[in-house]
Every structure is written in C-alpha cells, then in structure tokens.
Design an enzyme around this catalytic site. Structure first.
Site, mmCIF file in Angstrom:
data_model
loop_
_atom_site.group_PDB
_atom_site.id
_atom_site.type_symbol
_atom_site.label_atom_id
_atom_site.label_comp_id
_atom_site.label_asym_id
_atom_site.label_seq_id
_atom_site.Cartn_x
_atom_site.Cartn_y
_atom_site.Cartn_z
ATOM 1 N N LYS A 183 0.575 9.670 40.425
ATOM 2 C CA LYS A 183 -0.009 10.827 41.111
ATOM 3 C C LYS A 183 0.975 11.983 40.987
ATOM 4 O O LYS A 183 1.941 12.065 41.739
ATOM 5 C CB LYS A 183 -0.238 10.461 42.588
ATOM 6 C CG LYS A 183 -1.380 11.153 43.274
ATOM 7 C CD LYS A 183 -1.245 12.645 43.383
ATOM 8 C CE LYS A 183 -0.166 13.087 44.333
ATOM 9 N NZ LYS A 183 0.071 14.547 44.274
ATOM 10 N N GLU A 259 13.401 8.718 46.040
ATOM 11 C CA GLU A 259 14.294 9.761 45.492
ATOM 12 C C GLU A 259 13.976 11.034 46.261
ATOM 13 O O GLU A 259 12.983 11.707 45.981
ATOM 14 C CB GLU A 259 14.023 9.964 43.991
ATOM 15 C CG GLU A 259 14.325 8.757 43.129
ATOM 16 C CD GLU A 259 15.805 8.534 42.909
ATOM 17 O OE1 GLU A 259 16.615 9.393 43.319
ATOM 18 O OE2 GLU A 259 16.171 7.496 42.347
ATOM 19 N N CYS A 293 16.703 18.896 43.274
ATOM 20 C CA CYS A 293 17.286 18.100 44.363
ATOM 21 C C CYS A 293 18.794 18.015 44.215
ATOM 22 O O CYS A 293 19.515 17.814 45.180
ATOM 23 C CB CYS A 293 16.680 16.702 44.361
ATOM 24 S SG CYS A 293 16.778 15.948 42.728
ATOM 25 N N GLU A 390 17.743 22.190 52.679
ATOM 26 C CA GLU A 390 17.660 22.432 51.239
ATOM 27 C C GLU A 390 17.145 23.850 51.011
ATOM 28 O O GLU A 390 16.084 24.210 51.515
ATOM 29 C CB GLU A 390 16.636 21.447 50.662
ATOM 30 C CG GLU A 390 17.166 20.590 49.576
ATOM 31 C CD GLU A 390 16.095 19.664 49.003
ATOM 32 O OE1 GLU A 390 15.046 19.429 49.629
ATOM 33 O OE2 GLU A 390 16.327 19.178 47.909
HETATM 34 P P1 NAP Z 1 6.723 16.901 48.447
HETATM 35 O O1 NAP Z 1 5.992 17.951 49.157
HETATM 36 O O2 NAP Z 1 7.314 15.791 49.222
HETATM 37 O O3 NAP Z 1 5.721 16.350 47.335
HETATM 38 C C1 NAP Z 1 6.094 15.366 46.421
HETATM 39 C C2 NAP Z 1 4.873 14.561 46.029
HETATM 40 O O4 NAP Z 1 4.368 13.901 47.191
HETATM 41 C C3 NAP Z 1 3.729 15.398 45.478
HETATM 42 O O5 NAP Z 1 3.081 14.683 44.456
HETATM 43 C C4 NAP Z 1 2.823 15.533 46.686
HETATM 44 O O6 NAP Z 1 1.463 15.734 46.366
HETATM 45 C C5 NAP Z 1 2.990 14.167 47.320
HETATM 46 N N1 NAP Z 1 2.594 14.114 48.718
HETATM 47 C C6 NAP Z 1 2.537 15.125 49.621
HETATM 48 N N2 NAP Z 1 2.070 14.654 50.803
HETATM 49 C C7 NAP Z 1 1.817 13.340 50.644
HETATM 50 C C8 NAP Z 1 1.319 12.306 51.488
HETATM 51 N N3 NAP Z 1 0.989 12.536 52.754
HETATM 52 N N4 NAP Z 1 1.173 11.070 50.980
HETATM 53 C C9 NAP Z 1 1.490 10.806 49.705
HETATM 54 N N5 NAP Z 1 1.980 11.742 48.842
HETATM 55 C C10 NAP Z 1 2.154 12.992 49.311
HETATM 56 O O7 NAP Z 1 7.941 17.490 47.605
HETATM 57 P P2 NAP Z 1 7.923 18.694 46.599
HETATM 58 O O8 NAP Z 1 7.953 19.946 47.376
HETATM 59 O O9 NAP Z 1 6.864 18.511 45.576
HETATM 60 O O10 NAP Z 1 9.301 18.457 45.843
HETATM 61 C C11 NAP Z 1 10.487 18.978 46.280
HETATM 62 C C12 NAP Z 1 11.312 17.911 46.970
HETATM 63 O O11 NAP Z 1 11.538 16.834 46.068
HETATM 64 C C13 NAP Z 1 12.673 18.404 47.360
HETATM 65 O O12 NAP Z 1 13.006 17.938 48.633
HETATM 66 C C14 NAP Z 1 13.574 17.785 46.300
HETATM 67 O O13 NAP Z 1 14.904 17.628 46.705
HETATM 68 C C15 NAP Z 1 12.904 16.488 46.070
HETATM 69 N N6 NAP Z 1 13.282 15.912 44.781
HETATM 70 C C16 NAP Z 1 14.073 14.814 44.777
HETATM 71 C C17 NAP Z 1 14.481 14.276 43.580
HETATM 72 C C18 NAP Z 1 15.354 13.062 43.539
HETATM 73 O O14 NAP Z 1 15.434 12.441 42.479
HETATM 74 N N7 NAP Z 1 16.024 12.696 44.603
HETATM 75 C C19 NAP Z 1 14.069 14.854 42.380
HETATM 76 C C20 NAP Z 1 13.258 15.983 42.424
HETATM 77 C C21 NAP Z 1 12.870 16.501 43.645
HETATM 78 P P3 NAP Z 1 0.810 17.208 46.437
HETATM 79 O O15 NAP Z 1 1.459 17.978 45.360
HETATM 80 O O16 NAP Z 1 -0.611 16.949 46.181
HETATM 81 O O17 NAP Z 1 1.106 17.746 47.801
#
Ligand code: NAP
Length: 486
Positions: A183, A259, A293, A390
């Site tokens: 997804k 992650e 991240c 962040e």
């Molecule tokens: P996010 O809002 O948590 O979304 C990540 C994924 O989760 C998206 O596919 C999103 O889908 C999905 N999602 C959202 N709500 C959900 C729910 N209730 N149930 C299941 N899935 C759900 O994060 P983001 O804003 O896309 O990404 C930025 C974050 O990712 C930052 O905090 C960054 O640090 C972190 N990150 C971490 C790493 C690592 O390796 N540690 C790498 C890259 C990024 P939708 O798009 O449809 O909302």
C-alpha cells in the site's frame, strides 16, 4: 523512455494490481494525484475499497505456498532482471517521482540508483539463506535449524521515497519467498504502480505482489492487519501511525517491523574539519528537501566554532535555487503539500519567538506550489518545538555545546533514535561518542548513511527491525528447529 511527461504518466497503470491483473476499484472510485510544485492534478488512480483490500490479501495467501517452493535462484533472477530494467528505465522512474513528490530530477535519479540496488543486493541474498546443523551438547540428538519464509506480508510505505521505501521491503520479501500486499502513500502512488508493472514484465508470478491504492487507508488496512492469514506487517512512516498499527497488530501478535520518524542530531566538535562538516550538513539537511527520516534535525556545534560553521552553512544554503524539480538548475523542490509547508512555518515562528535568530531564509515562497526557503536559525533553545519534533523541511536550527558530555546528552534528549551524525578528527572520540549515542545509525564525517548493504533502522520511538544489509532478509524469515534422534 517515454517522450513527454504526459505520455509517461499515461503509460503507468492506474488500477489495482491484484492476482497479476490490473483492475478498477470496486465501484470505480478514483483518487487524484497532485503535483506539489503547482497544486494541479497530474492524474487519478484507483481508490480501493475494503473488499478490494481483502481480494489483494486473498491473492497473496493463494500464491504463498507455490512461491515459497520456487527455487531461490529463480526468485533471485527475477530481482536481478528487475534491477536491470529499473536501471534501463531510470529516467522515467526519476521523472515520475519528481512529478508526484517534488524533489529535483538529480535527487530522483539518486533514489532510483539507491532503490534499484536493494533488488540487486537481495537477488544475491536469495541464494544465501542458511540454516544450521549441530550435535546437542550431550550427544543424544541432532539439531537442525532451518529458515522458512514468514508468509503473506502487508507493506505500507510513505511518500518521501516512493521507490526505495518499497524496494527495500519488496526485495527481501521476494528473495525470502514471501508474497505481499503493498500500500503506497496516496500522494505518490505512480512510482509503485510502475514498479509493479515492471516486476510483472520480469516474470514475477501472479499473486506474489499485489498493490492497492486507496484514500480510505485506515478502513482498508485495519481488517488486513487483523486477518489471521496475514503473517507480517512492515511499515515505514510516522511514529504516530506506527503506534496505532502496533496496537492493531497486537491482537493476533503479528510479526511487525517499524521504520518510523527521526530527530537526527548533527554534532560538530571543535576538532572537526569545518568545510567537510558544512558539506555533510548540506547533504544531511537538504537531501530530499529535508523530508527524510534521516534528515539532520538539530545541529549541535561546539561554541568555539559555531559562528564560523553557521556563516559558512548559511552562505551555502542561501545560494540554493528553489523551483519545480524537473527544471534545470533547480536545487530545492516544493514540500509535499500545504499542510507540510504550514507545519514548517509554525516551527520556524515558534523558534523565533523563543529567541532563535534567522540567518538565512525563514519563510514560505509566494505563488503556486508548496515551497519553503532553505533556512538556518542560530541560538535555538532546547525548548523550541523543532528540537523535539521532526521538521521535515529545509530548516536547520543550530545550538551550541561546551563539552563532549553535553553534546551527547543533548543529542540523546529525544524520544527518537534513528540517524545521527558526528564530525570530528579524533578517533578516540569517535569510539566514545558512537558507543554513547542512542541511535540505530551513526554517520562519522559524512552526511549520508543510507546504504543497501547496511542495516537501516532505529531504536526507541524510531521503531524496530532493520532493512538492507545481511539483516534485511531476516525480517522475512522464520526459524524452525527440528530435533532428530540418530
Ligand atoms: P504517514 O502519514 O505515517 O504515512 C505513511 C503511510 O501510512 C502512508 O502509506 C499512509 O497512507 C499510511 N497510513 C496513514 N494512516 C494509516 C492508518 N490509519 N492505517 C494504515 N496506514 C496508514 O507518514 P508520511 O507522512 O507518509 O511519511 C513521513 C514519515 O515517515 C516521517 O515521520 C518520516 O520520518 C517517516 N519515515 C521513516 C523512515 C524510516 O525508515 N525510519 C523512512 C521514510 C520516512 P496515506 O498516504 O493513504 O495516508
């Protein structure tokens, strides 16, 4: 290579990829994909329903036994072929990514190289899944330890690295013999859809990889996470959503990799090569427009070199060109959306109100798109929000320290523990500080640490599990021990 941006977007399948077939969402709903440099709609993709999500899991479950029995060499060869084909189509992947995510073409090309490498790395690991054979200490029995694929896996990925966050999960899962439902983030689905089609072309059997896009994310994901046929959840995204998913997965004690977010410290000691530290700072802060991240979030600089570092860093930041990522000569693309841009603005205003001084940048760029100026702020106190949250944008807060112990204490004073950076020319200090930092990854005298051959991952609220390296495939393997009486 597709000739125009429009023909490139047109060439990407927009449906759900389930059981090896592209199809519309049940009911035919779609969701819009936006260009963050203008706010205009690029195209629409399928908006999966709960039933579509279940169909994707059905397909993954149906394909699992045969896929697990497929020779490792065959699984590896598919990954290798996919690596070659991504490399051949690098320019198309880079352009797609830039259009839907915003970063410059140069950065997208870098992600294509990085993302493809997970396929090459895990094509080589597929044939090196080892067990163990030994004699029990009392000699009475033989101990056989074997590795098996975990089974159907749900992969949820974020928008900031649309290709690499997928390939570093899909690569080891294919190598290990797991089937999967992927997804991608709603804001950047096109890269993943193009990747699914490429894997189909490379001969990945139907049902091994299923991709669903949806705007009803929580509603579609939760039943899958609670479905006992699912054997693993791997998530890359924010800590807040990660916490929620861990709670959901607890019901069936699902195997989980997380992650999550970071709050990387960037420490410059008084003995560091300052020019090298500034080069490192530019990479650690500005890679992916600060939307990584691993992005340096807090700069701790020794008080004797802080002013010189800030001046040199600000000079480099103010020389960057802002604009649409596909345009030549642009260094900094837009943030992903208005919410992200406004969030960065709030953090900057908070830091200013608490005593920070803006040396360069500091504001939104007027006009279409979600641009924010590369910003350096000095004298940011530890109670400013950006020291614990962040930033996810091109903003660098600098604060000072007097002693090594103080630098370590400040660096560790966060709930996160993903990436960290240290600049020093003292080897003993490298050892002391590396042992004391509570982070999953530490970059010494370098501003980028991600590498497909190394274990990527965090501690504390940055999650658990590792992607890449020799460890990456373990996340998709179970250990079975068989005791054999001779
Ligand atoms: P996010 O809002 O948590 O979304 C990540 C994924 O989760 C998206 O596919 C999103 O889908 C999905 N999602 C959202 N709500 C959900 C729910 N209730 N149930 C299941 N899935 C759900 O994060 P983001 O804003 O896309 O990404 C930025 C974050 O990712 C930052 O905090 C960054 O640090 C972190 N990150 C971490 C790493 C690592 O390796 N540690 C790498 C890259 C990024 P939708 O798009 O449809 O909302």
């Amino acid at each position: 290579m597709a000739t125009t941006q429009k023909s490139l977007i047109d060439s990407v399948p927009k449906g759900l990829f389930i059981g090896g077939v592209w199809r519309d969402a049940t009911g035919g709903a779609t969701l819009a994909v936006e260009d963050p440099s203008s706010g205009s709609t690029l195209t629409h993709v399928a908006d999966a329903t709960v039933a579509d999500g279940k169909a994707a899991l059905d397909a993954a479950v149906g394909a699992q036994a045969e896929w697990a029995a497929t020779p490792p060499r065959d699984r590896g060869e598919i990954l290798r072929a996919a690596f070659e084909l991504i490399t051949e189509r690098a320019e198309d992947f880079a352009t797609l990514m830039t259009l839907e995510m915003g970063k410059t073409l140069a950065e997208s090309r870098g992600e294509v190289t990085y993302g493809a490498e997970f396929f090459r790395w895990f094509s080589e690991e597929a044939v090196r899944i080892h067990g163990r054979w030994s004699t029990a200490p009392n000699g009475a029995t033989r101990l056989l330890t074997m590795k098996k694929p975990v089974g159907p896996t749900l992969m949820i990925t974020p928008w900031n690295f649309p290709l690499a966050m997928g390939t570093r999960k899909i690569g080891p899962a294919i190598a290990a013999g797991c089937t999967m439902v992927v997804k991608p983030a709603s804001q950047t689905p096109l890269t993943m859809l193009a990747l699914a089609e490429l894997l189909r072309e490379c001969g990945l059997p139907a049902g091994v990889l299923n991709v669903i896009t949806t705007r009803h994310t929580g509603d579609v994901m939760e039943p899958l996470i609670r479905d006992p046929r699912l054997r693993k959840l791997t998530f890359t995204g924010s800590t807040g959503i990660g916490r929620k998913l861990v709670e959901q997965s607890a019901e069936q004690l699902l195997r989980v990799s997380m992650e999550l977010g970071g709050n990387a410290p960037f420490i410059v000691f008084e003995d560091a090569d300052l020019d090298r530290a500034v080069d490192g700072a530019m990479l650690a802060k500005m890679r992916n427009i600060g939307e990584a991240c691993t992005a340096a979030n807090r700069f701790f600089v020794h008080e004797s070199v802080a002013e010189e570092f800030a001046q040199k860093f600000a000079a480099r930041m103010s020389g960057l060109t802002i604009g649409k990522g596909t345009r030549k000569g642009v260094d900094v693309g837009p943030l992903i959306d208005a919410k992200a841009r406004d969030g960065v603005t709030e953090l900057v205003e908070d830091a200013k109100a608490k005593g920070g001084t803006v040396v360069t940048g500091g504001g939104q760029v007027k006009g279409r798109g979600y641009f924010f100026e590369p910003t350096v702020i000095t004298g940011v106190p530890m109670n400013a929000r950006m020291m614990s949250e962040e930033i996810f944008g091109p903003v660098a807060p600098i604060t000072t320290f007097g002693t090594e112990a103080e630098a370590i204490a400040k660096a560790n004073s966060t709930e996160f523990g993903l990436a960290s950076y240290v600049f020093t020319n003292d080897l003993s200090r490298v050892i002391r500080v590396s042992e004391a930092l509570e982070y999953g990854m530490i970059g010494i005298n370098q501003g980028i640490i991600s590498n497909p051959a190394a274990p990527f991952g965090g501690v504390k609220a940055s999650g658990f599990g590792r992607e890449g390296g020799f460890e990456g495939i373990d996340e998709y393997l179970e250990t079975t021990y068989v005791g054999i009486a001779p």
